[in-house]
Design an enzyme around this catalytic site. Structure first.
Site, PDB file in Angstrom:
ATOM      1  N   TYR A 275     -35.587  -8.571 -48.253  1.00 29.59           N
ATOM      2  CA  TYR A 275     -35.370  -9.939 -48.735  1.00 29.59           C
ATOM      3  C   TYR A 275     -35.535 -10.901 -47.564  1.00 29.59           C
ATOM      4  CZ  TYR A 275     -32.737 -13.398 -51.607  1.00 29.59           C
ATOM      5  OH  TYR A 275     -32.325 -14.466 -52.336  1.00 29.59           O
ATOM      6  N   TYR A 323     -44.828 -15.851 -51.046  1.00 29.62           N
ATOM      7  CA  TYR A 323     -45.089 -15.473 -52.447  1.00 29.62           C
ATOM      8  C   TYR A 323     -44.364 -16.415 -53.386  1.00 29.62           C
ATOM      9  CZ  TYR A 323     -45.231 -12.657 -56.722  1.00 29.62           C
ATOM     10  OH  TYR A 323     -45.424 -12.229 -58.012  1.00 29.62           O
TER      11      TYR A 323
END
Length: 377
Positions: A275, A323
Site C-alpha cells: 500500500y 494508478y
C-alpha cells in the site's frame, strides 16, 4: 479447507466519476465481480465491507447474508475482510462471500462518515500541534528515517519514478507518462519532505472480491486464486505514539503472520504489493517484512530491483501514486495481486506463482497482509 478468490473486478470507471454516489460505486464493483464469477446476488451468503455499512450494502444489492463483517480500520480493512471471510468459510459460517469497496474520494458524491470528533485521541493530543491529515503525520517518520539511515530525497523520489514505469503499461492508470527524479523533486512541496508526486492521487472508484472454498473453484469461469496465508494487527491511532517511527509494528506482525501461515520464505515471493499512499510506505514494507535490512530499502528500490524486469516486482499496477487512490487503497492492491495470479495483469510478471499483498490503515495504525497463489498449497 483451502479458500479461493473466484471473482474479482473493479468499478467500470476509475478516476473522476461524478455521476455515481458512493453506494453506487459499491454496487457497480459488486455487479462486475458477480459477472466475473458467473453468479447472481442470491448466490451470496456472506457480505463484508468498510467505509459503508454491510447492512446498507446487503439491502442495496438484495442479499440476505448469514455472515457479515463491517471491520473498518482504514485502507487495509479489505485485507482483514479476506482473512475473516476465509475463516468464516472454513468454519461453515458462509459458503460464498462478497467483499465490496466503493469510494467517491474525489467527487464526494454520497460520501458519509468522518474521522472522529473533538474527543478523539488525534484531536486531543496531535491536532493542537498542527497535524492536518496524512501529509503532515506521515512526514514525522520519514524525517526520522532520513536522519537515522541517511535516505536522500533522490532515493525517496525513485519510488514514484519506478511506480510510474509500471503505470505506463497499465491502460487504466490515472497517470502514465514517464517521470524522472528531477520531475518529482521539482513538483510542488506539499509537506516537507513530500513533493506532490510523492503523494497519492485523489480519485473515485471501487472494487470487489468473491471468496469460496477451493473445492468449488472449478465451478467458476475464471482461474481461481488461492489464499495461502494471512495476518492482521493494529498499533496506535497516533503517529507520535509509535514504538519506532521508522518501523511499523503492525506491518511486522501482520506480514510475519501471513508468511508464517503460508509457509513461505522471502525467496518464494514472485510479486509484491505494498500500500503506497505516500512514497515511503514501500520502504517500510520491504524492511518490516524482512526483504531488506534496516536502512537498505531505499537503495534496493533506487537500484531497480522493484521496477519492470527487477528481482522483486512491486506495485505493478502503478500504485496509489500513479494508478488510483480513492482513500482506502487496499482493495486495489488486492485486485492487482489477483490479476497477477490469474495471469491477466496489464504488466504481467512472467511465471509469478506467489503474491504478497500488504496494506496499511491510518498512519501505521493498522495492517493486513494476504499471501496468494495460483497453485493449490
Amino acid at each position: 479447507m483451502t479458500v479461493a478468490i473466484v471473482g474479482a473486478a473493479e468499478t467500470t470507471e476509475l478516476g473522476k466519476i461524478p455521476g455515481m454516489s458512493q453506494i453506487q460505486l459499491h454496487a457497480d464493483a459488486a455487479l462486475n465481480t458477480l459477472a466475473d464469477a458467473g453468479l447472481k446476488a442470491k448466490d451470496i451468503d456472506g457480505v463484508a465491507t468498510a467505509g459503508e455499512s454491510p447492512v446498507n450494502i446487503a439491502h442495496y444489492l438484495g442479499i440476505a447474508p448469514r455472515w457479515v463483517d463491517g471491520s473498518s480500520v482504514g485502507g487495509c480493512s479489505f485485507m482483514l475482510h479476506v482473512r475473516h471471510a476465509a475463516a468464516a468459510i472454513e468454519a461453515g459460517y458462509a459458503d460464498t462471500v462478497l467483499i465490496t469497496h466503493g469510494e467517491s474520494g474525489r467527487s464526494g458524491v454520497g460520501r458519509g462518515g468522518g474521522r472522529g470528533g473533538a474527543g478523539s485521541l488525534l484531536a486531543q493530543f496531535e491536532g493542537p500541534y498542527g497535524s492536518m491529515g496524512p501529509t503532515t503525520m506521515f512526514t514525522i517518520g520519514v524525517l526520522r528515517y532520513m536522519k537515522r539511515y541517511g535516505m536522500t530525497h533522490e532515493q525517496l523520489a525513485m519510488v514514484a519514478v519506478v511506480q510510474r514505469e509500471w503505470a505506463g503499461m497499465n491502460p487504466r492508470a490515472s497517470y502514465r507518462d514517464p517521470i524522472t527524479v528531477d520531475d518529482v523533486l521539482n513538483s510542488r512541496m506539499i509537506a516537507y519532505p513530500f513533493h506532490l508526486l510523492e503523494c497519492c492521487l485523489v480519485t473515485d472508484g471501487g472494487g470487489a472480491l468473491i471468496l469460496t472454498s477451493a473445492e468449488r473453484a472449478g465451478d467458476f469461469p475464471n482461474k481461481p486464486v488461492y489464499i495461502l496465508g494471512s495476518g492482521e494487527s493494529v498499533e496506535t491511532p497516533m503517529v507520535s505514539q509509535m514504538k519506532d517511527l521508522t518501523s511499523s509494528q503492525a506491518f511486522r506482525i501482520a506480514g510475519g503472520e501471513a508468511m508464517r501461515s503460508a509457509g513461505i520464505g522471502h525467496g518464494d515471493v514472485d510479486h509484491m504489493m505494498v500500500y503506497d499512499a505516500f512514497a515511503h510506505l514501500p520502504i517500510w514494507g520491504l524492511e518490516d517484512l524482512g526483504f531488506c535490512e534496516r536502512g537498505e530499502a531505499p537503495a534496493f528500490i533506487a537500484e531497480g530491483n522493484t521496477r519492470p524486469g527487477g528481482a522483486l516486482p512491486l506495485n505493478t499496477n502503478g500504485g496509489g501514486l500513479s494508478y488510483m487512490h480513492s482513500g482506502m487503497y487496499g482493495m486495489y492492491a488486492l485486485q492487482e495481486s489477483v490479476r497477477q495470479m490469474r495471469g491477466t495483469a496489464p504488466a504481467q510478471v512472467p511465471g509469478a506463482n506467489v503474491s504478497l499483498c500488504l496494506g496499511v490503515g491510518g498512519m501505521f495504525a493498522a495492517s493486513g497482509c494476504i499471501v496468494m497463489s495460483n497453485e493449490l498449497p
